[in-house]
Motif scaffolding. Sequence first.
Motif, short mmCIF file in Angstrom:
data_model
loop_
_atom_site.label_atom_id
_atom_site.label_comp_id
_atom_site.label_asym_id
_atom_site.label_seq_id
_atom_site.Cartn_x
_atom_site.Cartn_y
_atom_site.Cartn_z
N LYS A 189 38.52 38.57 40.33
CA LYS A 189 38.53 38.17 41.73
C LYS A 189 39.78 37.35 42.10
CE LYS A 189 35.58 34.05 41.36
NZ LYS A 189 34.27 33.49 41.76
N LEU A 190 40.59 36.98 41.10
CA LEU A 190 41.87 36.33 41.38
C LEU A 190 42.96 37.33 41.75
CD1 LEU A 190 42.04 33.78 38.40
CD2 LEU A 190 41.13 33.39 40.70
N SER A 191 42.67 38.61 41.56
CA SER A 191 43.68 39.63 41.79
C SER A 191 43.92 39.88 43.27
CB SER A 191 43.23 40.94 41.13
OG SER A 191 44.05 42.01 41.51
N CYS A 192 45.11 40.37 43.58
CA CYS A 192 45.42 40.76 44.97
C CYS A 192 44.99 42.19 45.24
CB CYS A 192 46.92 40.65 45.25
SG CYS A 192 47.90 39.73 44.11
N ASP A 193 44.56 42.92 44.22
CA ASP A 193 44.17 44.33 44.38
C ASP A 193 42.67 44.47 44.65
OD1 ASP A 193 46.77 45.08 43.81
OD2 ASP A 193 46.39 45.29 41.66
N ASP A 194 42.29 45.68 44.99
CA ASP A 194 40.88 46.01 45.18
C ASP A 194 40.20 46.09 43.81
OD1 ASP A 194 38.45 46.82 46.21
OD2 ASP A 194 39.03 48.94 46.33
N ILE A 195 39.11 45.37 43.63
CA ILE A 195 38.45 45.31 42.32
C ILE A 195 37.10 46.04 42.33
CG2 ILE A 195 39.58 43.15 41.70
CD1 ILE A 195 36.94 41.71 42.37
N THR A 196 36.87 46.87 43.34
CA THR A 196 35.58 47.56 43.46
C THR A 196 35.29 48.44 42.25
OG1 THR A 196 35.81 47.60 45.87
CG2 THR A 196 34.18 49.07 44.90
N PHE A 197 36.27 49.25 41.84
CA PHE A 197 36.05 50.15 40.71
C PHE A 197 35.85 49.36 39.42
CE2 PHE A 197 37.56 52.82 37.17
CZ PHE A 197 36.67 53.88 37.30
N ASN A 198 36.59 48.27 39.28
CA ASN A 198 36.46 47.41 38.10
C ASN A 198 35.03 46.89 37.97
OD1 ASN A 198 36.42 44.80 36.65
ND2 ASN A 198 38.62 45.11 36.44
N GLN A 199 34.50 46.34 39.05
CA GLN A 199 33.15 45.80 39.03
C GLN A 199 32.11 46.90 38.85
OE1 GLN A 199 33.43 43.73 42.85
NE2 GLN A 199 33.39 41.76 41.78
N LEU A 200 32.35 48.05 39.51
CA LEU A 200 31.40 49.17 39.41
C LEU A 200 31.32 49.69 37.99
CD1 LEU A 200 29.54 51.17 40.89
CD2 LEU A 200 31.55 52.62 41.27
N TYR A 201 32.48 49.81 37.30
CA TYR A 201 32.46 50.32 35.93
C TYR A 201 31.68 49.37 35.02
CZ TYR A 201 33.65 51.93 31.33
OH TYR A 201 33.56 52.38 30.04
N GLN A 202 31.95 48.06 35.14
CA GLN A 202 31.24 47.12 34.26
C GLN A 202 29.74 47.17 34.52
OE1 GLN A 202 32.37 42.97 34.36
NE2 GLN A 202 31.30 42.58 32.46
N PHE A 203 29.36 47.26 35.78
CA PHE A 203 27.94 47.31 36.12
C PHE A 203 27.28 48.55 35.54
CE2 PHE A 203 24.49 48.70 38.93
CZ PHE A 203 23.69 47.56 38.96
N VAL A 204 27.90 49.73 35.75
CA VAL A 204 27.31 50.99 35.28
C VAL A 204 27.30 51.04 33.75
CG1 VAL A 204 27.58 53.49 35.23
CG2 VAL A 204 27.91 52.25 37.37
N ALA A 205 28.44 50.71 33.12
CA ALA A 205 28.52 50.78 31.66
C ALA A 205 27.58 49.77 31.01
CB ALA A 205 29.96 50.52 31.21
#
Length: 313
Positions: A189-205
């Motif tokens: 969440k400190l990133s300037c980029d969109d982190i939706t895919f990052n969070q989605l992958y961790q949740f699903v995996a």
Amino acid sequence: MASPNNYSTAPVSEFLLICFPNYQSWQHWLSLPLSLLFLLAMGANIILLITIWLEASLHEPMYYLLSLLSLLDMVLCLTVIPKVLAIFWFDLRSISFSVCFLQMFIMNSFLTMESCTFMVMAYDRYVAICHPLRYPSIISDQFVAKAAIFIVARNALFSLPVPILSARLRYCAENIIKNCICTNLSVSKLSCDDITFNQLYQFVAGWTLLGSDLILIVLSYSFILKAVLRIKAEGAVAKALSTCGSHFILILFFSTVLLVLVITNLARKRIPPDVPILLNILHHLIPPALNPIVYGVRTKEIKQGIQKLLRSL
């Protein structure tokens, strides 16, 4: 003079871990009990591993799996707690970019490795109780070796994208992590980029791995309970249940702590943000401290082995 835009996109080479941002005074009185729990976890697991290694009667698949669980516990503990204590004692808040993501990988992969180990241990108890005559041929040393390879490979493979996705993000001027450890959510969440895919992958995996393990554990114990209830011999039910009692206690404790941690993270707006941070630390410390103690107290062979080891010192 750099423009505000240039400054905002300056690369980050290290992070600063701020434990308990709202209650930093907590770390002073938490340092002692956490230190004692850390020493207990390391000492208890080392004694358990040495006992299983030296005692020939414990050279069986069930105890090899328990050794694997102890090793996973120790690695998780050593990955998290020394850094937390360094922050508490010496105010060493900085953590390099690479070390932060290495810690993230170990926490994600070893947590699911523990869950997978519990699943294999549940299968071991299922075979021991439901198919006792076939147990030596099914649960062999070769089975344990293959299970260990599967546990490490499956969870490392599925957990590796989590830190890779986080490391590929662009981190701008903000480098303060409001946590004691490098969790994916706290860092990304400190990133300037969109982190939706990052969070989605961790949740699903995460939930695919943990969920599948939990389903198989529940199925194993359902079959065990069904088989036990069919036993008519006096005292046989208690004897059968005692063989998997320690394992069931550890699974229940592991799942309960994990569930509480998930619920507190989902209810962040209703509880102080420092509470999930504390629970996350305890989740990496209390199970490693209790697992060998539970087995040592409840398992006669391990208790005798530990007593023999202590007498020889």
